[in-house]
Design a protein around this motif. Structure first.
Motif, mmCIF file in Angstrom:
data_model
loop_
_atom_site.group_PDB
_atom_site.id
_atom_site.type_symbol
_atom_site.label_atom_id
_atom_site.label_comp_id
_atom_site.label_asym_id
_atom_site.label_seq_id
_atom_site.Cartn_x
_atom_site.Cartn_y
_atom_site.Cartn_z
ATOM 1 N N ILE A 48 -5.623 -3.596 -8.858
ATOM 2 C CA ILE A 48 -6.099 -4.949 -9.146
ATOM 3 C C ILE A 48 -5.190 -5.621 -10.173
ATOM 4 N N ARG A 49 -4.735 -4.876 -11.160
ATOM 5 C CA ARG A 49 -3.867 -5.438 -12.199
ATOM 6 C C ARG A 49 -2.592 -6.006 -11.594
ATOM 7 N N TYR A 50 -1.943 -5.230 -10.712
ATOM 8 C CA TYR A 50 -0.680 -5.685 -10.137
ATOM 9 C C TYR A 50 -0.882 -6.751 -9.059
ATOM 10 N N LEU A 51 -1.965 -6.666 -8.321
ATOM 11 C CA LEU A 51 -2.260 -7.718 -7.349
ATOM 12 C C LEU A 51 -2.526 -9.039 -8.067
ATOM 13 N N ASN A 52 -3.306 -9.006 -9.134
ATOM 14 C CA ASN A 52 -3.571 -10.225 -9.907
ATOM 15 C C ASN A 52 -2.302 -10.787 -10.535
ATOM 16 N N ALA A 53 -1.447 -9.923 -11.047
ATOM 17 C CA ALA A 53 -0.190 -10.399 -11.640
ATOM 18 C C ALA A 53 0.681 -11.066 -10.573
ATOM 19 N N GLY A 54 0.737 -10.480 -9.398
ATOM 20 C CA GLY A 54 1.501 -11.091 -8.320
ATOM 21 C C GLY A 54 0.935 -12.448 -7.928
ATOM 22 N N LEU A 55 -0.381 -12.542 -7.855
ATOM 23 C CA LEU A 55 -1.016 -13.815 -7.502
ATOM 24 C C LEU A 55 -0.870 -14.850 -8.609
ATOM 25 N N GLN A 56 -0.772 -14.399 -9.846
ATOM 26 C CA GLN A 56 -0.592 -15.323 -10.963
ATOM 27 C C GLN A 56 0.779 -15.991 -10.909
ATOM 28 N N HIS A 57 1.797 -15.249 -10.502
ATOM 29 C CA HIS A 57 3.170 -15.753 -10.554
ATOM 30 C C HIS A 57 3.714 -16.257 -9.220
ATOM 31 N N PHE A 58 3.117 -15.845 -8.113
ATOM 32 C CA PHE A 58 3.682 -16.174 -6.807
ATOM 33 C C PHE A 58 2.592 -16.654 -5.862
ATOM 34 N N GLN A 102 -18.106 21.911 -5.305
ATOM 35 C CA GLN A 102 -16.735 21.714 -5.759
ATOM 36 C C GLN A 102 -16.699 21.265 -7.218
ATOM 37 N N LEU A 103 -17.858 21.037 -7.799
ATOM 38 C CA LEU A 103 -17.925 20.498 -9.152
ATOM 39 C C LEU A 103 -17.615 21.525 -10.231
ATOM 40 N N ASP A 104 -17.463 22.790 -9.849
ATOM 41 C CA ASP A 104 -17.074 23.805 -10.824
ATOM 42 C C ASP A 104 -15.551 23.978 -10.876
ATOM 43 N N ARG A 105 -14.842 23.169 -10.144
ATOM 44 C CA ARG A 105 -13.379 23.224 -10.115
ATOM 45 C C ARG A 105 -12.813 22.050 -10.902
ATOM 46 N N TYR A 106 -11.805 22.308 -11.696
ATOM 47 C CA TYR A 106 -11.212 21.250 -12.512
ATOM 48 C C TYR A 106 -10.518 20.193 -11.658
ATOM 49 N N GLU A 107 -10.046 20.562 -10.472
ATOM 50 C CA GLU A 107 -9.365 19.610 -9.604
ATOM 51 C C GLU A 107 -10.267 18.439 -9.218
ATOM 52 N N ALA A 108 -11.560 18.720 -9.061
ATOM 53 C CA ALA A 108 -12.502 17.653 -8.701
ATOM 54 C C ALA A 108 -12.528 16.585 -9.792
ATOM 55 N N TYR A 109 -12.478 17.002 -11.027
ATOM 56 C CA TYR A 109 -12.517 16.050 -12.140
ATOM 57 C C TYR A 109 -11.176 15.313 -12.303
ATOM 58 N N LEU A 110 -10.080 15.988 -11.977
ATOM 59 C CA LEU A 110 -8.786 15.304 -11.970
ATOM 60 C C LEU A 110 -8.752 14.211 -10.903
ATOM 61 N N ILE A 111 -9.332 14.503 -9.744
ATOM 62 C CA ILE A 111 -9.384 13.506 -8.674
ATOM 63 C C ILE A 111 -10.247 12.327 -9.096
ATOM 64 N N LEU A 112 -11.389 12.594 -9.724
ATOM 65 C CA LEU A 112 -12.252 11.512 -10.217
ATOM 66 C C LEU A 112 -11.528 10.660 -11.253
ATOM 67 N N LEU A 113 -10.836 11.293 -12.174
ATOM 68 C CA LEU A 113 -10.093 10.574 -13.206
ATOM 69 C C LEU A 113 -8.967 9.737 -12.590
ATOM 70 N N ALA A 114 -8.242 10.322 -11.658
ATOM 71 C CA ALA A 114 -7.146 9.599 -11.008
ATOM 72 C C ALA A 114 -7.668 8.383 -10.238
ATOM 73 N N ALA A 115 -8.811 8.524 -9.577
ATOM 74 C CA ALA A 115 -9.397 7.383 -8.862
ATOM 75 C C ALA A 115 -9.818 6.295 -9.842
ATOM 76 N N ALA A 116 -10.340 6.698 -10.996
ATOM 77 C CA ALA A 116 -10.740 5.721 -12.014
ATOM 78 C C ALA A 116 -9.542 4.984 -12.601
ATOM 79 N N VAL A 117 -8.363 5.589 -12.546
ATOM 80 C CA VAL A 117 -7.145 4.929 -13.025
ATOM 81 C C VAL A 117 -6.520 4.078 -11.918
ATOM 82 N N SER A 118 -6.471 4.590 -10.706
ATOM 83 C CA SER A 118 -5.747 3.893 -9.637
ATOM 84 C C SER A 118 -6.430 2.611 -9.189
ATOM 85 N N ALA A 119 -7.743 2.570 -9.163
ATOM 86 C CA ALA A 119 -8.441 1.360 -8.700
ATOM 87 C C ALA A 119 -8.147 0.152 -9.596
#
Length: 186
Positions: A95-105, A74-91
Protein backbone atom coordinates in the motif's frame (compact mmCIF):
# COMPACT_ATOMS: atom_id res chain seq x y z
CA UNK A 1 15.84 -14.23 -7.18
CA UNK A 2 12.57 -12.44 -6.29
CA UNK A 3 14.04 -11.11 -3.05
CA UNK A 4 17.14 -9.87 -4.85
CA UNK A 5 15.00 -8.01 -7.40
CA UNK A 6 12.90 -6.61 -4.53
CA UNK A 7 16.07 -5.28 -2.88
CA UNK A 8 17.41 -3.74 -6.11
CA UNK A 9 14.13 -2.00 -7.00
CA UNK A 10 13.74 -0.82 -3.40
CA UNK A 11 17.26 0.65 -3.50
CA UNK A 12 16.50 2.54 -6.73
CA UNK A 13 13.15 3.87 -5.47
CA UNK A 14 14.67 4.95 -2.13
CA UNK A 15 17.48 6.76 -3.96
CA UNK A 16 15.02 8.53 -6.26
CA UNK A 17 12.89 9.56 -3.27
CA UNK A 18 15.98 10.97 -1.53
CA UNK A 19 16.90 12.88 -4.70
CA UNK A 20 13.37 14.31 -4.91
CA UNK A 21 13.52 15.68 -1.37
CA UNK A 22 17.16 16.80 -1.55
CA UNK A 23 16.96 18.54 -4.92
CA UNK A 24 13.51 20.04 -4.79
CA UNK A 25 10.13 20.17 -3.19
CA UNK A 26 9.58 16.42 -3.10
CA UNK A 27 8.11 16.26 -6.59
CA UNK A 28 9.40 14.29 -9.53
CA UNK A 29 10.40 17.50 -11.32
CA UNK A 30 13.70 17.29 -9.42
CA UNK A 31 14.54 14.09 -11.33
CA UNK A 32 15.91 13.64 -14.83
CA UNK A 33 13.28 12.47 -17.36
CA UNK A 34 14.76 8.97 -17.53
CA UNK A 35 14.72 8.70 -13.73
CA UNK A 36 11.08 9.87 -13.63
CA UNK A 37 10.13 7.20 -16.15
CA UNK A 38 12.04 4.52 -14.22
CA UNK A 39 10.53 5.65 -10.92
CA UNK A 40 7.04 5.44 -12.39
CA UNK A 41 7.75 1.84 -13.30
CA UNK A 42 9.63 1.23 -10.03
CA UNK A 43 6.71 2.20 -7.81
CA UNK A 44 4.39 -0.16 -9.68
CA UNK A 45 6.92 -2.97 -9.67
CA UNK A 46 7.82 -2.58 -6.01
CA UNK A 47 4.18 -2.41 -4.89
CA UNK A 48 3.37 -5.49 -6.95
CA UNK A 49 6.34 -7.42 -5.58
CA UNK A 50 5.19 -6.73 -2.03
CA UNK A 51 1.64 -7.69 -3.08
CA UNK A 52 2.97 -10.95 -4.52
CA UNK A 53 4.58 -11.77 -1.20
CA UNK A 54 1.36 -10.84 0.58
CA UNK A 55 -0.59 -13.31 -1.59
CA UNK A 56 1.95 -16.06 -0.98
CA UNK A 57 2.10 -15.42 2.76
CA UNK A 58 -1.67 -15.19 3.23
CA UNK A 59 -2.12 -18.40 1.25
CA UNK A 60 0.51 -19.98 3.51
CA UNK A 61 -1.40 -18.76 6.57
CA UNK A 62 -4.49 -20.45 5.11
CA UNK A 63 -2.53 -23.69 4.81
CA UNK A 64 -1.34 -23.36 8.42
CA UNK A 65 -4.93 -22.88 9.59
CA UNK A 66 -6.15 -25.78 7.44
CA UNK A 67 -3.55 -28.19 8.85
CA UNK A 68 -4.17 -26.94 12.39
CA UNK A 69 -7.92 -27.62 12.10
CA UNK A 70 -7.14 -31.12 10.82
CA UNK A 71 -5.34 -31.84 14.08
CA UNK A 72 -1.80 -31.18 12.87
CA UNK A 73 -1.18 -27.96 14.80
CA UNK A 74 1.33 -25.72 13.12
CA UNK A 75 1.27 -23.11 15.87
CA UNK A 76 4.05 -24.83 17.80
CA UNK A 77 6.48 -24.12 14.96
CA UNK A 78 8.39 -20.85 14.79
CA UNK A 79 7.97 -20.72 11.00
CA UNK A 80 4.24 -20.09 11.42
CA UNK A 81 4.98 -16.94 13.40
CA UNK A 82 7.60 -15.79 10.88
CA UNK A 83 4.98 -16.14 8.14
CA UNK A 84 2.47 -14.14 10.20
CA UNK A 85 5.05 -11.42 10.84
CA UNK A 86 6.10 -11.29 7.19
CA UNK A 87 2.45 -10.95 6.09
CA UNK A 88 1.98 -8.12 8.59
CA UNK A 89 4.96 -6.33 7.00
CA UNK A 90 4.24 -7.04 3.33
CA UNK A 91 0.60 -5.87 3.27
CA UNK A 92 1.30 -2.28 4.40
CA UNK A 93 4.43 -2.09 2.22
CA UNK A 94 2.44 -2.78 -0.95
CA UNK A 95 0.00 0.00 0.00
CA UNK A 96 2.86 2.39 0.81
CA UNK A 97 4.46 2.03 -2.62
CA UNK A 98 1.17 1.98 -4.51
CA UNK A 99 0.11 5.21 -2.77
CA UNK A 100 3.48 6.83 -3.48
CA UNK A 101 3.17 5.92 -7.15
CA UNK A 102 -0.35 7.34 -7.29
CA UNK A 103 0.79 10.50 -5.51
CA UNK A 104 3.46 11.26 -8.12
CA UNK A 105 2.14 9.71 -11.33
CA UNK A 106 -1.09 9.15 -13.22
CA UNK A 107 -3.31 6.31 -12.09
CA UNK A 108 -3.89 5.22 -15.70
CA UNK A 109 -0.34 3.90 -15.69
CA UNK A 110 0.27 2.97 -12.03
CA UNK A 111 -2.82 0.80 -11.49
CA UNK A 112 -2.60 -1.32 -14.68
CA UNK A 113 1.16 -1.76 -14.28
CA UNK A 114 0.72 -2.74 -10.63
CA UNK A 115 -2.03 -5.17 -11.55
CA UNK A 116 -0.07 -6.76 -14.40
CA UNK A 117 3.12 -7.18 -12.41
CA UNK A 118 1.14 -8.44 -9.43
CA UNK A 119 -0.70 -11.03 -11.51
CA UNK A 120 2.51 -12.24 -13.12
CA UNK A 121 4.31 -12.42 -9.76
CA UNK A 122 1.44 -14.19 -8.03
CA UNK A 123 1.16 -16.67 -10.90
CA UNK A 124 4.88 -17.40 -10.69
CA UNK A 125 4.84 -17.78 -6.90
CA UNK A 126 1.77 -20.01 -7.03
CA UNK A 127 3.35 -22.18 -9.70
CA UNK A 128 6.60 -22.52 -7.77
CA UNK A 129 5.35 -22.95 -4.22
CA UNK A 130 1.93 -24.58 -4.65
CA UNK A 131 2.40 -26.32 -8.03
CA UNK A 132 -0.80 -24.78 -9.37
CA UNK A 133 -0.04 -25.63 -13.01
CA UNK A 134 0.27 -29.37 -12.46
CA UNK A 135 -2.38 -31.22 -14.40
CA UNK A 136 -3.14 -28.47 -16.95
CA UNK A 137 -3.43 -29.52 -20.58
CA UNK A 138 -1.10 -27.91 -23.11
CA UNK A 139 -3.90 -25.85 -24.65
CA UNK A 140 -4.85 -24.52 -21.21
CA UNK A 141 -1.29 -23.40 -20.58
CA UNK A 142 -1.21 -21.77 -24.03
CA UNK A 143 -4.43 -19.84 -23.46
CA UNK A 144 -3.24 -18.82 -20.01
CA UNK A 145 0.10 -17.54 -21.35
CA UNK A 146 -1.70 -15.65 -24.14
CA UNK A 147 -3.83 -13.88 -21.52
CA UNK A 148 -0.79 -12.89 -19.47
CA UNK A 149 1.05 -11.63 -22.58
CA UNK A 150 -2.00 -9.58 -23.58
CA UNK A 151 -2.15 -8.06 -20.11
CA UNK A 152 1.54 -7.15 -20.02
CA UNK A 153 1.41 -5.93 -23.63
CA UNK A 154 -1.30 -3.46 -22.69
CA UNK A 155 0.84 -2.09 -19.89
CA UNK A 156 3.76 -1.75 -22.30
CA UNK A 157 1.59 0.29 -24.65
CA UNK A 158 0.48 2.51 -21.76
CA UNK A 159 4.10 3.06 -20.76
CA UNK A 160 5.01 4.27 -24.26
CA UNK A 161 2.70 7.26 -24.32
CA UNK A 162 3.75 10.66 -23.04
CA UNK A 163 2.24 12.09 -19.89
CA UNK A 164 0.25 15.20 -20.71
CA UNK A 165 -0.46 18.09 -18.40
CA UNK A 166 -3.60 20.15 -18.94
CA UNK A 167 -1.73 22.82 -20.90
CA UNK A 168 0.02 20.28 -23.13
CA UNK A 169 -3.20 18.41 -23.80
CA UNK A 170 -4.93 21.56 -25.03
CA UNK A 171 -7.24 21.94 -22.04
CA UNK A 172 -8.62 25.45 -21.73
CA UNK A 173 -7.21 27.67 -19.06
CA UNK A 174 -9.54 28.97 -16.32
CA UNK A 175 -9.93 32.21 -18.25
CA UNK A 176 -11.00 30.57 -21.51
CA UNK A 177 -14.52 29.68 -22.59
CA UNK A 178 -15.71 26.10 -22.51
CA UNK A 179 -16.55 25.12 -26.09
CA UNK A 180 -17.55 28.70 -26.92
CA UNK A 181 -20.43 28.62 -24.46
CA UNK A 182 -19.52 31.90 -22.83
CA UNK A 183 -19.25 30.11 -19.49
CA UNK A 184 -15.97 30.26 -17.59
CA UNK A 185 -13.99 27.07 -17.06
CA UNK A 186 -15.07 25.58 -13.70
Amino acid sequence: CHLALLAVVNFFVAKAERDMTRNGDGSTSALAPRSRYALRLGYSLLASMWATWTVLLVKSIGEIVKFSFRGESQLDRYEAYLILLAAAVSAPMQIRYLNAGLQHFESLFIVPAFYSFWCFGSITMGALFFEEFNGLADWQVGVFVAGVVTNVGGVYLLAQRQLATGAQAGAPSPEEDVEGSGLPWP
